[in-house]
Enzyme design. Structure first.
Site, PDB file in Angstrom:
ATOM      1  N   ASP A 138       0.802  -1.219   0.000  1.00 61.64           N
ATOM      2  CA  ASP A 138       0.000   0.000   0.000  1.00 61.64           C
ATOM      3  C   ASP A 138       0.838   1.275   0.000  1.00 61.64           C
ATOM      4  O   ASP A 138       0.385   2.319   0.447  1.00 61.64           O
ATOM      5  CB  ASP A 138      -0.941  -0.014   1.223  1.00 61.64           C
ATOM      6  CG  ASP A 138      -1.987   1.089   1.169  1.00 61.64           C
ATOM      7  OD1 ASP A 138      -2.414   1.433   0.052  1.00 61.64           O
ATOM      8  OD2 ASP A 138      -2.368   1.607   2.219  1.00 61.64           O
ATOM      9  N   CYS A 198     -23.607  -0.128   3.322  1.00 63.69           N
ATOM     10  CA  CYS A 198     -22.430   0.736   3.389  1.00 63.69           C
ATOM     11  C   CYS A 198     -22.699   2.105   2.790  1.00 63.69           C
ATOM     12  O   CYS A 198     -22.152   3.115   3.248  1.00 63.69           O
ATOM     13  CB  CYS A 198     -21.241   0.067   2.693  1.00 63.69           C
ATOM     14  SG  CYS A 198     -21.504  -0.307   0.942  1.00 63.69           S
ATOM     15  N   CYS A 202     -23.075   6.037   5.390  1.00 61.66           N
ATOM     16  CA  CYS A 202     -22.047   7.070   5.262  1.00 61.66           C
ATOM     17  C   CYS A 202     -22.580   8.432   5.713  1.00 61.66           C
ATOM     18  O   CYS A 202     -23.531   8.952   5.130  1.00 61.66           O
ATOM     19  CB  CYS A 202     -21.558   7.158   3.814  1.00 61.66           C
ATOM     20  SG  CYS A 202     -20.289   8.422   3.573  1.00 61.66           S
TER      21      CYS A 202
END
Length: 373
Positions: A138, A198, A202
């Site tokens: 990453d 999801c 938010c």
């Protein structure tokens, strides 16, 4: 150069060694196959949804395909470490006197933990099979989530994060690009179906559509990547989130299969699980560095972190915390002073706030704008 291994069971041997090193999943993808993810990335950048993360646009060409990172890549060995928490991270949002740090950042930096194991696996690979390779965690312009999906670790969910049947939305990813020509695994074929938990959870509505993210509205971006003041429209939505946001990950129904890895467990520090805002607000640079030693929070620096803490204080609804905010009106950082002003505007009675404004001498334009609200 393509290097073929003389052992037909090489993928199984690699998986076994990865498991010995503590990885929860290891699968293989063809690094040379077509790469539709580059089109999605181009649209993301073209729409400006990367915000101030200029490094994404600057490295777009290198992200267009794994072989653009390294033309010698033939196979991608994709690895995952499950960091599923043993509790519901959303519960911490209820105590407004305490700050919420994203689950992944409550312990030592996962990059360092995983990188060490990846290097051990890489060394074993070269010794056993030969060939050159490169290791990633990453920190390079390699699109790991599409590669992980291709390898069958899971699929990119509607929140754009990887979803796994076995580990839900809680997987750290690592990858090894190698010259070895290894038999690729099948994709998982998973799907989010009609679920949109999801998207609905938010706070800032950062998903313009399923499978699309506008980072400029994402709390993780706002609290970590954004260097200046967070736009006023988003500040109340931060609640007591002071570093990152786990909301979209936490509500994923696939999480019911996830539990923290026992082999390479990322242990949360007690002092970072639910720290008191009162304690955090008093951190000077030295104390900040000491508290977050070997921790990813350290990278954003003390000023940006205290900015987040002061926004959380402003959202606490507790006038008793106003004294803490007032102490930061003389902070050397305009970023901190501006956040302190906003917190006071939320905690003090209007007349008291106006009276305080008359007593303070401020020359920074952005901070003066906070007082003018």
């Amino acid at each position: 150069m393509t290097i073929s291994t003389s052992e037909p069971n090489a993928p199984d041997l690699i998986r076994a060694r990865a498991a010995e090193l503590g990885f929860d999943v290891c699968r293989i993808a063809d690094a040379r196959a077509a790469w539709p993810a580059s089109g999605r990335l181009a649209e993301f950048v073209e729409n400006g949804r990367h915000g101030e993360m200029g490094w994404i646009a600057d490295t777009q060409d290198r992200r267009r395909h794994p072989t653009a990172m390294w033309d010698g890549a033939r196979s991608a060995i994709m690895l995952g470490v499950n960091y599923g928490p043993d509790h519901d991270p959303l519960e911490a949002l209820n105590d407004k006197s305490r700050g919420v740090i994203s689950v992944y950042a409550q312990g030592d930096d996962y990059h360092e933990l995983i990188k060490g194991r990846l290097k051990q696996l890489a060394g074993w690979l070269v010794a056993r099979f030969g060939g050159d390779l490169k290791v990633f965690v990453d920190t390079a312009p390699l699109m790991e989530k599409p590669l992980a999906e291709r390898a069958g670790l899971g699929w990119q969910g509607k929140h754009t994060n990887l979803v796994s049947r076995e580990f839900g939305s809680w997987l750290f990813l690592g990858s090894i690009l190698t010259e070895l020509d290894l038999a690729p695994d099948d994709t998982s074929g998973g799907s989010c179906g009609q679920c949109r938990a999801c998207l609905d959870v938010c706070p800032t509505k950062a998903f313009p559509a399923p499978y699309q993210l506008d980072a400029r509205r994402c709390i993780s971006y706002l609290t970590i990547e954004l260097k200046g003041p967070i736009p006023p429209e988003f500040r109340p939505m931060l609640g007591n989130r002071i570093y990152g946001c786990d909301d979209c990950l936490s509500v994923c129904p696939w999480n019911k299969f996830a539990s923290a890895s026992r082999e390479m467990r990322l242990v949360a520090r007690e002092e970072l699980k639910s720290p008191a805002l009162e304690d955090l607000a008093r951190l000077d640079d030295s104390a900040f560095r000491a508290l977050f030693a070997k921790n990813p929070v350290k990278r954003i620096g003390r000023d940006r972190f205290i900015r987040n803490v002061l926004y959380a204080i402003g959202n606490s609804g507790d006038p008793a915390l106003a004294t803490l905010a007032q102490e930061h009106l003389a902070d050397p950082s305009p970023l901190v002073r501006g956040a302190a002003v906003w917190a006071l505007s939320r905690l003090l009675e209007p007349e008291v706030f106006k009276g305080l404004r008359k007593q303070v001498r401020e020359t920074d334009r952005e901070v003066m704008a906070e007082w003018a609200v």
